[in-house]
Design an enzyme around this catalytic site. Structure first.
Site, PDB file in Angstrom:
ATOM      1  N   ASP A  66       0.824  -1.211   0.000  1.00 34.38           N
ATOM      2  CA  ASP A  66       0.000   0.000   0.000  1.00 34.38           C
ATOM      3  C   ASP A  66       0.860   1.264   0.000  1.00 34.38           C
ATOM      4  O   ASP A  66       0.511   2.261  -0.641  1.00 34.38           O
ATOM      5  CB  ASP A  66      -0.935   0.001   1.212  1.00 34.38           C
ATOM      6  CG  ASP A  66      -2.069  -1.000   1.061  1.00 34.38           C
ATOM      7  OD1 ASP A  66      -2.395  -1.365  -0.082  1.00 34.38           O
ATOM      8  OD2 ASP A  66      -2.625  -1.426   2.090  1.00 34.38           O
ATOM      9  N   GLY A  67       1.983   1.238   0.711  1.00 32.24           N
ATOM     10  CA  GLY A  67       2.862   2.393   0.733  1.00 32.24           C
ATOM     11  C   GLY A  67       3.420   2.717  -0.645  1.00 32.24           C
ATOM     12  O   GLY A  67       3.523   3.892  -1.031  1.00 32.24           O
ATOM     13  N   GLU A 135      -4.957  10.284   3.217  1.00 37.09           N
ATOM     14  CA  GLU A 135      -5.350  11.284   4.209  1.00 37.09           C
ATOM     15  C   GLU A 135      -4.269  12.332   4.429  1.00 37.09           C
ATOM     16  O   GLU A 135      -3.084  12.117   4.136  1.00 37.09           O
ATOM     17  CB  GLU A 135      -5.687  10.627   5.555  1.00 37.09           C
ATOM     18  CG  GLU A 135      -4.514  10.233   6.410  1.00 37.09           C
ATOM     19  CD  GLU A 135      -3.839   8.946   6.009  1.00 37.09           C
ATOM     20  OE1 GLU A 135      -2.592   8.943   5.923  1.00 37.09           O
ATOM     21  OE2 GLU A 135      -4.547   7.949   5.773  1.00 37.09           O
ATOM     22  N   LYS A 145       1.343  18.290  25.208  1.00 34.87           N
ATOM     23  CA  LYS A 145       0.081  19.020  25.230  1.00 34.87           C
ATOM     24  C   LYS A 145      -0.802  18.651  24.049  1.00 34.87           C
ATOM     25  O   LYS A 145      -0.327  18.420  22.943  1.00 34.87           O
ATOM     26  CB  LYS A 145       0.344  20.529  25.209  1.00 34.87           C
ATOM     27  CG  LYS A 145       1.070  21.056  26.436  1.00 34.87           C
ATOM     28  CD  LYS A 145       1.224  22.558  26.361  1.00 34.87           C
ATOM     29  CE  LYS A 145       1.935  23.103  27.601  1.00 34.87           C
ATOM     30  NZ  LYS A 145       2.099  24.584  27.536  1.00 34.87           N
ATOM     31  N   ASP A 164      -5.344  14.857  20.432  1.00 33.78           N
ATOM     32  CA  ASP A 164      -3.971  14.524  20.042  1.00 33.78           C
ATOM     33  C   ASP A 164      -3.724  14.883  18.582  1.00 33.78           C
ATOM     34  O   ASP A 164      -2.583  15.105  18.180  1.00 33.78           O
ATOM     35  CB  ASP A 164      -3.714  13.029  20.236  1.00 33.78           C
ATOM     36  CG  ASP A 164      -3.434  12.675  21.685  1.00 33.78           C
ATOM     37  OD1 ASP A 164      -3.371  13.584  22.521  1.00 33.78           O
ATOM     38  OD2 ASP A 164      -3.273  11.466  21.978  1.00 33.78           O
ATOM     39  N   THR A 175     -10.217   3.184   5.130  1.00 31.96           N
ATOM     40  CA  THR A 175      -9.829   1.885   5.694  1.00 31.96           C
ATOM     41  C   THR A 175      -8.408   1.898   6.246  1.00 31.96           C
ATOM     42  O   THR A 175      -7.884   0.853   6.625  1.00 31.96           O
ATOM     43  CB  THR A 175      -9.936   0.785   4.618  1.00 31.96           C
ATOM     44  OG1 THR A 175      -9.160   1.169   3.474  1.00 31.96           O
ATOM     45  CG2 THR A 175     -11.367   0.557   4.210  1.00 31.96           C
TER      46      THR A 175
END
Length: 275
Positions: A66-67, A135, A145, A164, A175
């Protein structure tokens, strides 16, 4: 098809076994084969071209996981050249064939396939534009923080919260990281974004599915250093007030053996794998 580019991941395809097998098969069927010129020293039986600019091909075959698909298929975003992935990795959710599946390749070359136009997102930060297949994400990284985040969709401030991180995924990317962060699975043919918070302080903050015709702005307020990544690759480190703009960036033509192959793959690689 008369000419096909093969793009192998040399770390996944040991000694180019899979690549050589496909080259032999294609040439036996009178199909010209093109390889990127950066691999010229490996003496593969093919024509060498700069695939970043050379587009006189009928299909691109990407060999890896996939990468590899995420990095190499970006050459063909908003192009009519279809991309076929052959899995030499682990999950292989973005690929269509498993390695050594010559019968599957033969069937595709005979015309037994469909084309999927998978939505792509365009990401703008500090005047620079990036394209993402899966994404775009921000994360607090090594900072202790939480990030202070505003999500603005079509000029409406939808959420203001601490977390986060946050990611905006395509339907194809639903997916991947988004799923791990609690987001929904979406058919890759659906023209949508998934906005998914990562470990929000308020448990009522949840993923939102948004039309990819919408413009999404992510504002960071008085945050410590955080990371900004596209498809899992670090792009920049962001500190203080900053804004990221996300909108529709076009499409990627991918080859599928059948219309229901996504759901077969979903069952095999996610639901059955976890049982």
């Amino acid at each position: 098809m008369k000419k096909i580019a093969i793009i192998p991941n040399i770390l996944r395809d040991e000694n180019f076994r899979g690549t050589k097998q496909i080259i032999t098969y294609l040439k036996e069927n009178n199909i010209e084969v093109v390889i990127d010129k950066k691999l010229i020293n490996y003496n593969l039986d093919a024509e060498y071209k700069d695939l970043e600019t050379y587009k006189e091909i009928d299909m691109a075959i990407i060999i890896g996981g996939d990468g590899t698909m995420l990095s190499e298929s970006k050459k063909y975003i908003n192009s009519d050249i279809p991309v076929l992935g052959i899995n030499h990795g682990h999950i292989g959710f973005l690929t269509e064939l498993e390695k050594n599946d010559i019968m599957g390749l033969e069937s595709i070359l005979e015309g037994n396939y469909s084309l999927e136009k998978r939505p792509i997102i365009e990401v703008e930060h500090l005047g620079k534009k990036y394209y993402s297949i899966n994404e775009a994400s921000i994360h607090r990284g090594g900072s202790p923080k939480m990030l202070d985040i505003d999500i603005i969709i079509e000029d409406v401030t939808m959420n203001q919260f601490k977390a986060d991180g946050l990611l905006v995924a395509t339907s194809s990317g639903s997916t991947a990281y988004s799923l791990s962060a609690g987001g929904p699975i979406i058919d890759p043919l659906i023209n949508a974004f998934v906005v998914t918070p990562v470990c929000p302080h308020n448990i009522n903050i949840r993923s939102v599915v948004v039309s990819n015709e919408a413009e999404i702005r992510i504002k960071l307020k008085n945050s410590d250093m955080c990371t900004f990544a596209i498809d899992g690759n670090l792009i920049d480190e962001i500190k203080g007030n900053s804004e990221i703009i996300i909108k529709k960036g076009g499409y990627l033509n991918t080859i599928r053996q059948s219309k229901n192959s996504f759901y077969k793959k979903l069952k095999r690689k996610i639901f059955e794998k976890d049982n």
